[in-house]
Design an enzyme around this catalytic site. Structure first.
Site, PDB file in Angstrom:
ATOM      1  N   HIS A 183       1.142  -3.919   9.272  1.00 61.34           N
ATOM      2  CA  HIS A 183       2.545  -3.637   8.955  1.00 61.34           C
ATOM      3  C   HIS A 183       3.268  -3.070  10.172  1.00 61.34           C
ATOM      4  O   HIS A 183       2.658  -2.393  11.010  1.00 61.34           O
ATOM      5  CB  HIS A 183       2.658  -2.619   7.814  1.00 61.34           C
ATOM      6  CG  HIS A 183       2.379  -3.180   6.459  1.00 61.34           C
ATOM      7  ND1 HIS A 183       3.163  -4.153   5.870  1.00 61.34           N
ATOM      8  CD2 HIS A 183       1.402  -2.898   5.561  1.00 61.34           C
ATOM      9  CE1 HIS A 183       2.665  -4.450   4.674  1.00 61.34           C
ATOM     10  NE2 HIS A 183       1.600  -3.716   4.475  1.00 61.34           N
ATOM     11  N   HIS A 209       0.832  -1.203   0.000  1.00 63.61           N
ATOM     12  CA  HIS A 209       0.000   0.000   0.000  1.00 63.61           C
ATOM     13  C   HIS A 209       0.871   1.258   0.000  1.00 63.61           C
ATOM     14  O   HIS A 209       0.622   2.195  -0.766  1.00 63.61           O
ATOM     15  CB  HIS A 209      -0.918   0.009   1.224  1.00 63.61           C
ATOM     16  CG  HIS A 209      -2.155  -0.801   1.068  1.00 63.61           C
ATOM     17  ND1 HIS A 209      -2.129  -2.162   0.886  1.00 63.61           N
ATOM     18  CD2 HIS A 209      -3.473  -0.440   1.066  1.00 63.61           C
ATOM     19  CE1 HIS A 209      -3.372  -2.613   0.783  1.00 63.61           C
ATOM     20  NE2 HIS A 209      -4.201  -1.596   0.889  1.00 63.61           N
TER      21      HIS A 209
END
Length: 355
Positions: A174, A115
């Site tokens: 993440h 992303h």
């Protein structure tokens, strides 16, 4: 790495505890950073405004995501939501509690962040494209305006990148170092394509050769490591095991799903940009009309939102990959050739009546 991960967990806990009131905004920013938005929103907008920028955007997105996949396979990055459950560094099984969300349970390795990489590369392309229009300003007043524009656009760029990064850390998908690597990687790929003008004149044969190279290299790398007993799909069982809700697991986030999706998009772009429909519509007299471009943008955005409602069957993995490739190829083909050609045909009778 345990020290890096444990410190990352502390940051995640801090965000989830002290920034709970910003949950909706952070979830939204995570959606903003979704690489699929490049094909569904940014690309149809920019391609109709400037085909050069639109073409570069697809190349940057596809090559950037391909590098992201290869680096994920090399770096073997854990994701926070499963790492805290499996690490042995916490005494007496007192592992930290990280909250999960419907968009937390991605199944691929975590480093670097896809992303963050996708968002930084596409926004880098958009910002540099917008600034290229102001570089031509020469007199003193316009130079000042260019500097203000430069400062504003790069400020917007960094605000968006930081927001996307924080959102990915907040949802525990993440670690902080993974999103930082993603942003840096995306900017490097985008900058490399600033010096690669050959993509603007690439033939369909070049697109096919590029697709084959990307696919064969990735598949060969996967099979090579599999021969030496390295399982590159090691992260999928971990995601299925530690995801708080099995319904949050999505086959669309597996490593090969992203690869197939990107190869389809690149093939569709090559097919569309080298088609007669594109040449007749966008390269003709209508291609320079503002009304034609606005109609193409509106029709493209509406059509692609309908495309997004098409849900592919996931019961058979190989069938899913084939259909995903076809769906992804149809998106740029629709934006580049089919919609402009249809609008071109609709505008011709109007022109004849005026004459």
């Amino acid at each position: 790495m345990d020290l890096l991960h444990s410190n990352g967990v502390l940051i995640i806990q801090h965000l989830q505890k002290d920034y709970r009131s910003y949950q909706d905004f952070l979830n939204f920013m995570s959606q903003v950073g979704d690489p699929r938005n490049i094909f569904l929103i940014y690309f149809p907008l920019w391609f109709q405004l400037n085909p050069v920028v639109g073409t570069k955007m697809i190349w940057v997105a596809v090559i950037g995501d391909w590098f992201n996949l290869i680096f994920k396979w090399i770096l073997f990055g854990h994701r926070p939501y499963w790492w805290v459950q499996e690490t042995m560094i916490y005494p007496n099984q007192s592992s930290p509690c990280l909250e999960q969300f419907p968009i937390t349970c991605e199944t691929g390795p975590g480093s670097p962040s896809g992303h963050a990489m996708g968002s930084s590369c596409v926004w880098y392309v958009m910002v540099t494209a917008a600034l290229s229009y102001t570089v031509r300003w020469k007199d003193e007043s316009t130079i000042t305006l260019h500097r203000l524009t430069w400062s504003f656009l790069w400020s917007v760029f960094w605000i968006i990148q930081i927001s996307v990064c924080v959102s990915r850390v907040f949802i525990a998908t993440h670690f902080p170092h993974q999103v930082i690597l993603g942003v840096i990687g995306g900017m490097l790929v985008a900058e490399a394509f600033e010096h690669t003008p050959a993509i603007q004149t690439a033939s369909l044969r070049t697109y096919i050769k590029t697709n084959l190279f990307l696919f064969i290299f990735a598949l060969g790398f996967y099979l090579l490591l599999k021969l030496i007993d390295v399982d590159l799909l090691w992260s999928v069982p971990k995601a299925k095991k530690w995801c708080a809700n099995p319904d949050w697991i999505n086959i669309d986030t597996t490593p090969f799903a992203g690869l197939v999706r990107n190869l389809g998009a690149l093939f569709g772009l090559g097919l569309g940009i080298n088609s007669e429909m594109f040449i007749m519509s966008c390269k003709g007299t209508n291609g320079y009309k503002t009304s034609f471009r606005l109609l193409c943008i509106a029709a493209s955005l509406v059509t692609l939102q309908l495309f997004d409602f098409i849900k592919l069957p996931t019961h058979t993995e190989y069938l899913f990959y084939v259909l995903s490739f076809c769906k992804s190829a149809a998106i740029p083909l629709t934006v580049v050739a089919l919609i402009p050609y249809c609008i071109h045909l609709l505008m011709r009778p109007t022109e004849k009546k005026l004459n």
